[in-house]
Scaffold this motif. Structure first.
Motif: not given
Lengths: 152, 152
Positions: B133-152
């Motif tokens: 029905a509808d599409i919205e697009s956003l150009m990604l500049v960066s993705t940071i996966r912060k899985t180094e600092s987990l809350p476990i």
DNA sequence: GATGAAAAATCTGTGAC
DNA sequence: GTCACAGATTTTTCATC
């Protein structure tokens, strides 16, 4: 860096089966283990391969809730943006941060043990972030990373 | 499954440095390698550890563009949803799929070599997906996966 | 300039305690 | 949970194309 067919085969198999030993990877790509090893090393030095990522099932660990939050900031200057990002990094429950072009627009993925816990994080750690104009929240049902079937 | 402090230490170090050998991991968590190995195995059987993921730098490989697309579907029935997802899986340039609760709402991340290539994919593979029905697009500049600092 | 064969160094996985 | 060890794997060396 120049990539040839052997490199592409190695990458493709490495993505499909990341736990493969260099020996098995080599067999699948049709080269000896020494060659596979040297090429993997070269891809690493070129920055194309950036190591591994352990995949954790948060739900199995008792973190039942994942929410995707989309922020609009109230200022367009870079300093506000940096301050916002710096504050975000202090929140351990934020497991992913994405920034976009063309808007003062950031997306965060946040995990929590349950809804009560999420409400706490939201109230104490999210709503207190600086420079927020607007937040939209979506509860994640599933994420599929399709990195097995790469277009390389 | 019950998780204790040793497991938590192992997971934390494994997330921070996934390339660590069991021996080094054991040293960091303060146990012997046999113990570390058996516990890792147990976490794997419990479904908490789901293997590894090779991290590739798309930009270093010449894939310069990443776009986040958000879809609203035109129907709310599960069959339309499933048909949409099945069609998405056929597009190799889609590297991530996220589904959300409470809306007929899906997010895809798509990579392309450059803007021209992206326009092609968008026209031929995205706009042709069923039930949009509808599409919205956003150009990604960066993705940071912060899985180094987990809350476990 | 890259390859394969083989050796050396290191790590994994298992059994006994 | 530790210790010891055989077998497997990774990484280096070296002769060769």
């Amino acid at each position: 860096m120049q990539i040839d067919d052997i490199d592409r085969r190695l990458l493709r198999h490495l993505l499909a089966e990341p736990d493969l030993s260099t020996t098995d990877l080599a067999a699948r790509a049709g080269v000896t283990s020494a060659t596979a090893w040297r090429r993997i090393e070269r891809l690493r030095e070129a920055g194309i391969l950036r190591g591994q990522h352990a995949i954790i099932d948060w739900r199995a660990l008792g973190w039942e809730v994942e929410v995707s939050l989309r922020f609009t900031l109230d200022k367009t200057d870079p300093r506000a943006f940096d301050e916002f990002l710096a504050a975000v990094r202090e929140v351990p429950e934020v497991i992913e941060i994405q920034t976009f072009l063309g808007r003062v627009d950031v997306r965060l993925n946040v995990i929590a043990r349950d809804m009560r816990h999420y409400q706490e994080i939201y109230r104490d750690r999210i709503l207190t972030l600086p420079h927020i104009a607007d937040i939209e929240s979506l509860m994640l049902v599933s994420t599929i990373r399709k990195t097995e079937s790469l277009p390389i």
